[in-house]
Scaffold this active site. Structure first.
Site, mmCIF file in Angstrom:
data_model
loop_
_atom_site.group_PDB
_atom_site.id
_atom_site.type_symbol
_atom_site.label_atom_id
_atom_site.label_comp_id
_atom_site.label_asym_id
_atom_site.label_seq_id
_atom_site.Cartn_x
_atom_site.Cartn_y
_atom_site.Cartn_z
ATOM 1 N N SER A 143 0.776 -1.356 -0.166
ATOM 2 C CA SER A 143 -0.060 -0.035 0.123
ATOM 3 C C SER A 143 0.881 1.243 -0.105
ATOM 4 C CB SER A 143 -1.029 0.030 1.111
ATOM 5 O OG SER A 143 -1.787 -0.833 1.328
ATOM 6 N N HIS A 164 -0.744 -2.601 -7.414
ATOM 7 C CA HIS A 164 -1.332 -2.456 -5.988
ATOM 8 C C HIS A 164 -2.977 -2.545 -6.370
ATOM 9 C CE1 HIS A 164 -2.868 0.619 -3.213
ATOM 10 N NE2 HIS A 164 -2.546 -0.425 -2.604
ATOM 11 N N GLU A 176 -3.336 -0.143 -9.762
ATOM 12 C CA GLU A 176 -2.230 0.642 -10.082
ATOM 13 C C GLU A 176 -0.804 0.012 -10.142
ATOM 14 O OE1 GLU A 176 -2.182 2.836 -6.068
ATOM 15 O OE2 GLU A 176 -3.312 4.535 -6.869
ATOM 16 N N ASN A 214 -3.779 5.828 -2.396
ATOM 17 C CA ASN A 214 -3.705 5.916 -0.832
ATOM 18 C C ASN A 214 -2.864 7.256 -0.594
ATOM 19 O OD1 ASN A 214 -4.639 3.301 -0.503
ATOM 20 N ND2 ASN A 214 -2.756 2.432 -0.518
#
Ligand SMILES: CC(=O)CC(=O)SCCNC(=O)CCNC(=O)[C@H](O)C(C)(C)COP(=O)(O)OP(=O)(O)OC[C@H]1O[C@@H](n2cnc3c(N)ncnc32)[C@H](O)[C@@H]1OP(=O)(O)O
Ligand SMILES: NC(=O)C1=CN([C@@H]2O[C@H](COP(=O)(O)OP(=O)(O)OC[C@H]3O[C@@H](n4cnc5c(N)ncnc54)[C@H](O)[C@@H]3O)[C@@H](O)[C@H]2O)C=CC1
Length: 309
Positions: A143, A164, A176, A214
């Site tokens: 993350s 991701h 991602e 994030n």
């Protein structure tokens, strides 16, 4: 112009070929994310080996995958033979193991989704680097940890990147795809192509803190906790406000419980260590206490909210 079109066609064909070459996928970590990534890879016809150090976690993952595939099958085919065929076919592509080294022997791609801890991730990849074939691409589902810091544990920086996924993996459409400076164009195209083969919409990310989502979402979640710590509103009202006022499917407290408060703590602790003066990366005493008390959210039965039946 024709020459450049030729080049573009050739690179597209190359990346499609490389993505098609990704048939055998090893997923290390069978927790919330690893089980979801393994499930979607199996559902999309890949040969998947899902690995965990904890045999109990593997068992729990198989149950979680079974329940989730049933929901996907029902949504796609309703009840009946097609749904059953989809479930059986998907599950037939999925193997499990607790032996990470043996599980990468014929892997085309290894996706790591273990605990959000740089030392543990580096130890794992260093061990796998000597066991996986030379062509195998390594990717982390981290993350928040810089991919470059994880990749430095291996000798295959040109075949290393970030993939991701988002929780729950069978539902969230985004992937991602992160590259480090050394990631080769072929590797990057193959990772993007595999993401599309997994049914995901890919976005291109640099190796920056939190990539795209994030970097925006985690500060938002921690600002929500700070708002409650200042006594300005309750978690429930903040969640209601963001669902009804901003159209979010979950409020920040529900989402933190869903993601896992331990994962949230790992993320903010890493960023605070790297950027100690950055206000929005400051840890939260309230979250620290919950994690210290073992209240990790949905996965432990209690976080900001209680999920005990
Ligand atoms: C921390 C990181 O590094 C990055 C991250 O992941 S950040 C977190 C990103 N994720 C989010 O923001 C999730 C936000 N929440 C949501 O999108 C939704 O609340 C949710 C999809 C999780 C649940 O949706 P919901 O409408 O509240 O509940 P629910 O009805 O259970 O599910 C909606 C649909 O998704 C499907 N679904 C939900 N969870 C599922 C699962 N685990 N497996 C398969 N299907 C699932 C259900 O089948 C359902 O479809 P039907 O109703 O047609 O069957
Ligand atoms: N929870 C979330 O919403 C999201 C998490 N991530 C990232 O995905 C990774 C995994 O997160 P979760 O699935 O939530 O964690 P989790 O705690 O649910 O699962 C982690 C799993 O890794 C296993 N594990 C730990 N060390 C291992 C090792 N050395 N070898 C093999 N298995 C090992 C554990 O036994 C556990 O089953 C983390 O890097 C996290 O930051 C990414 C996107 C979303």
């Amino acid at each position: 112009m024709a020459f450049f079109n030729h080049l573009a066609r050739r690179s597209f064909a190359q990346s499609a070929a490389m993505a098609n070459a990704i048939k055998n996928v090893t997923v290390i970590g069978s927790g919330l994310m690893g089980s979801g990534i393994a499930q979607v890879a199996a559902q999309t016809g890949h040969n998947v080996t899902m690995v965990d150090i904890d045999p109990v976690a593997v068992e729990k993952a198989q149950k979680r995958i079974g329940a989730s595939i049933a929901r996907v099958a029902k949504k796609k085919f309703g009840e009946g033979d097609d749904a059953a065929k989809f479930m059986n076919e998907s599950m037939s592509h999925l193997k499990t193991s607790t032996d990470a080294v043996a599980s990468v022997e014929s892997a085309d791609l290894v996706v790591e989704a273990i605990v959000e801890n740089l030392k543990v991730k580096k130890e794992l990849f260093s061990k796998l680097d000597g066991a996986a074939p030379a062509h195998t691409i390594f990717a982390s589902n981290t993350s928040s940890i810089p991919i470059a810091k994880i990749a430095e544990a291996t000798s295959r920086l040109d075949r290393f990147g970030g993939l991701h996924f988002f929780n729950p993996v069978p539902v969230m459409k985004l992937l991602e795809v992160v590259r480090i400076p050394e990631t080769s164009d072929g590797t990057y195209e193959a990772m993007k192509g595999w993401g599309k083969a997994m049914g995901k919409v890919t976005v291109e990310c640099k190796d920056t803190p939190g990539f795209i989502v994030n970097r925006l979402l985690v500060p938002y979640m921690f600002e929500a906790v700070r708002l409650v710590e200042r006594g300005e509103a309750s978690p429930r009202d903040v969640d209601t406000a963001m669902k009804l006022g901003a159209g979010h499917p979950m409020g920040p407290f529900e989402l933190m419980d869903y993601v896992g408060l331990d994962t949230g703590k790992f993320i903010i602790d890493g960023w605070h260590a790297d950027y100690p003066d950055e206000e929005i990366f400051k840890p939260s005493p309230m979250l620290e206490k919950l994690v210290a008390d073992g209240k990790l959210g949905v996965k432990s039965g209690e976080g900001f909210y209680s999920y005990k039946k």
